[in-house]
Design a protein around this motif. Sequence first.
Motif, PDB file in Angstrom:
ATOM      1  N   ASP A  47       0.830  -1.212   0.000  1.00 26.60           N
ATOM      2  CA  ASP A  47       0.000   0.000   0.000  1.00 26.60           C
ATOM      3  C   ASP A  47       0.863   1.261   0.000  1.00 26.60           C
ATOM      4  N   GLU A  48       2.019   1.214   0.632  1.00 30.76           N
ATOM      5  CA  GLU A  48       2.938   2.353   0.605  1.00 30.76           C
ATOM      6  C   GLU A  48       3.530   2.542  -0.798  1.00 30.76           C
ATOM      7  N   LEU A  49       3.863   1.447  -1.451  1.00 29.20           N
ATOM      8  CA  LEU A  49       4.393   1.530  -2.817  1.00 29.20           C
ATOM      9  C   LEU A  49       3.338   2.086  -3.769  1.00 29.20           C
ATOM     10  N   LEU A  50       2.099   1.611  -3.605  1.00 28.55           N
ATOM     11  CA  LEU A  50       1.029   2.070  -4.500  1.00 28.55           C
ATOM     12  C   LEU A  50       0.691   3.541  -4.285  1.00 28.55           C
ATOM     13  N   TRP A  51       0.913   4.056  -3.095  1.00 31.17           N
ATOM     14  CA  TRP A  51       0.682   5.480  -2.854  1.00 31.17           C
ATOM     15  C   TRP A  51       1.592   6.324  -3.754  1.00 31.17           C
ATOM     16  N   SER A  52       2.810   5.853  -3.966  1.00 29.49           N
ATOM     17  CA  SER A  52       3.770   6.576  -4.806  1.00 29.49           C
ATOM     18  C   SER A  52       3.674   6.178  -6.275  1.00 29.49           C
ATOM     19  N   TRP A  53       2.856   5.188  -6.576  1.00 29.13           N
ATOM     20  CA  TRP A  53       2.861   4.627  -7.929  1.00 29.13           C
ATOM     21  C   TRP A  53       2.458   5.601  -9.037  1.00 29.13           C
ATOM     22  N   PRO A  54       1.505   6.504  -8.854  1.00 24.57           N
ATOM     23  CA  PRO A  54       1.215   7.460  -9.935  1.00 24.57           C
ATOM     24  C   PRO A  54       2.451   8.276 -10.332  1.00 24.57           C
ATOM     25  N   THR A  55       3.265   8.627  -9.362  1.00 24.83           N
ATOM     26  CA  THR A  55       4.500   9.374  -9.669  1.00 24.83           C
ATOM     27  C   THR A  55       5.490   8.477 -10.378  1.00 24.83           C
ATOM     28  N   VAL A  56       5.589   7.223  -9.967  1.00 25.65           N
ATOM     29  CA  VAL A  56       6.475   6.270 -10.653  1.00 25.65           C
ATOM     30  C   VAL A  56       6.054   6.169 -12.111  1.00 25.65           C
ATOM     31  N   CYS A  57       4.758   6.072 -12.365  1.00 29.86           N
ATOM     32  CA  CYS A  57       4.253   5.978 -13.743  1.00 29.86           C
ATOM     33  C   CYS A  57       4.660   7.193 -14.572  1.00 29.86           C
ATOM     34  N   ARG A  58       4.551   8.371 -13.980  1.00 32.22           N
ATOM     35  CA  ARG A  58       4.908   9.598 -14.713  1.00 32.22           C
ATOM     36  C   ARG A  58       6.413   9.722 -14.945  1.00 32.22           C
ATOM     37  N   MET A  59       7.212   9.243 -13.999  1.00 31.13           N
ATOM     38  CA  MET A  59       8.649   9.459 -14.043  1.00 31.13           C
ATOM     39  C   MET A  59       9.432   8.312 -14.693  1.00 31.13           C
ATOM     40  N   ALA A  60       8.766   7.250 -15.108  1.00 29.95           N
ATOM     41  CA  ALA A  60       9.465   6.125 -15.736  1.00 29.95           C
ATOM     42  C   ALA A  60      10.265   6.620 -16.933  1.00 29.95           C
ATOM     43  N   THR A  61      11.493   6.121 -17.051  1.00 33.62           N
ATOM     44  CA  THR A  61      12.418   6.698 -18.027  1.00 33.62           C
ATOM     45  C   THR A  61      12.602   5.885 -19.300  1.00 33.62           C
ATOM     46  N   ASN A  62      12.143   4.638 -19.334  1.00 35.75           N
ATOM     47  CA  ASN A  62      12.285   3.865 -20.567  1.00 35.75           C
ATOM     48  C   ASN A  62      10.994   3.092 -20.826  1.00 35.75           C
ATOM     49  N   GLU A  63      10.889   2.517 -22.014  1.00 33.01           N
ATOM     50  CA  GLU A  63       9.637   1.867 -22.410  1.00 33.01           C
ATOM     51  C   GLU A  63       9.292   0.677 -21.523  1.00 33.01           C
ATOM     52  N   TRP A  64      10.291  -0.111 -21.112  1.00 30.09           N
ATOM     53  CA  TRP A  64      10.019  -1.251 -20.252  1.00 30.09           C
ATOM     54  C   TRP A  64       9.445  -0.777 -18.915  1.00 30.09           C
ATOM     55  N   ALA A  65      10.088   0.222 -18.317  1.00 28.25           N
ATOM     56  CA  ALA A  65       9.639   0.733 -17.017  1.00 28.25           C
ATOM     57  C   ALA A  65       8.248   1.337 -17.128  1.00 28.25           C
ATOM     58  N   LYS A  66       7.980   2.061 -18.212  1.00 35.75           N
ATOM     59  CA  LYS A  66       6.649   2.641 -18.414  1.00 35.75           C
ATOM     60  C   LYS A  66       5.594   1.552 -18.530  1.00 35.75           C
ATOM     61  N   GLY A  67       5.903   0.500 -19.294  1.00 34.20           N
ATOM     62  CA  GLY A  67       4.972  -0.606 -19.466  1.00 34.20           C
ATOM     63  C   GLY A  67       4.722  -1.353 -18.166  1.00 34.20           C
ATOM     64  N   PHE A  68       5.777  -1.607 -17.416  1.00 33.97           N
ATOM     65  CA  PHE A  68       5.641  -2.294 -16.138  1.00 33.97           C
ATOM     66  C   PHE A  68       4.805  -1.448 -15.181  1.00 33.97           C
ATOM     67  N   ALA A  69       5.086  -0.165 -15.109  1.00 30.82           N
ATOM     68  CA  ALA A  69       4.358   0.728 -14.207  1.00 30.82           C
ATOM     69  C   ALA A  69       2.879   0.773 -14.565  1.00 30.82           C
ATOM     70  N   ARG A  70       2.578   0.878 -15.854  1.00 30.51           N
ATOM     71  CA  ARG A  70       1.165   0.883 -16.291  1.00 30.51           C
ATOM     72  C   ARG A  70       0.487  -0.441 -15.959  1.00 30.51           C
ATOM     73  N   SER A  71       1.206  -1.544 -16.154  1.00 32.27           N
ATOM     74  CA  SER A  71       0.659  -2.864 -15.871  1.00 32.27           C
ATOM     75  C   SER A  71       0.325  -3.017 -14.390  1.00 32.27           C
ATOM     76  N   ILE A  72       1.221  -2.584 -13.532  1.00 25.38           N
ATOM     77  CA  ILE A  72       0.981  -2.666 -12.086  1.00 25.38           C
ATOM     78  C   ILE A  72      -0.190  -1.766 -11.697  1.00 25.38           C
ATOM     79  N   ALA A  73      -0.238  -0.565 -12.273  1.00 21.34           N
ATOM     80  CA  ALA A  73      -1.343   0.354 -11.968  1.00 21.34           C
ATOM     81  C   ALA A  73      -2.678  -0.298 -12.333  1.00 21.34           C
ATOM     82  N   SER A  74      -2.724  -0.970 -13.459  1.00 24.06           N
ATOM     83  CA  SER A  74      -3.943  -1.630 -13.901  1.00 24.06           C
ATOM     84  C   SER A  74      -4.284  -2.824 -13.008  1.00 24.06           C
ATOM     85  N   GLN A  75      -3.304  -3.667 -12.736  1.00 24.89           N
ATOM     86  CA  GLN A  75      -3.538  -4.861 -11.913  1.00 24.89           C
ATOM     87  C   GLN A  75      -3.957  -4.498 -10.493  1.00 24.89           C
TER      88      GLN A  75
END
Length: 74
Positions: free
Chosen positions: A10-38
């Motif tokens: 729950d602490e990680l997910l609190w910061s997750w919208p920022t992680v999604c915005r700040m992801a620096t490469n395509e893999w990280a962006k895809g992983f972040a979006r996938s976790i946000a969705s799941q």
Amino acid sequence: MNSSTLRPVDELLWSWPTVCRMATNEWAKGFARSIASQSRRRNWTPSPKQHALMNSMVNELYRDTGEGDFEVIE
């Protein structure tokens, strides 16, 4: 915090919208979006590997931000 200690999900997910915005490469962006969705699914929990990657990404987000540094004003 010890690098082998995982933050609660729950602490990680609190910061997750920022992680999604700040992801620096395509893999990280895809992983972040996938976790946000799941994470929207009821009773979802990340696999141990996902949890470790999420922890690493959040740690990277807050590294060198000066969080915890403060100046005493007298």
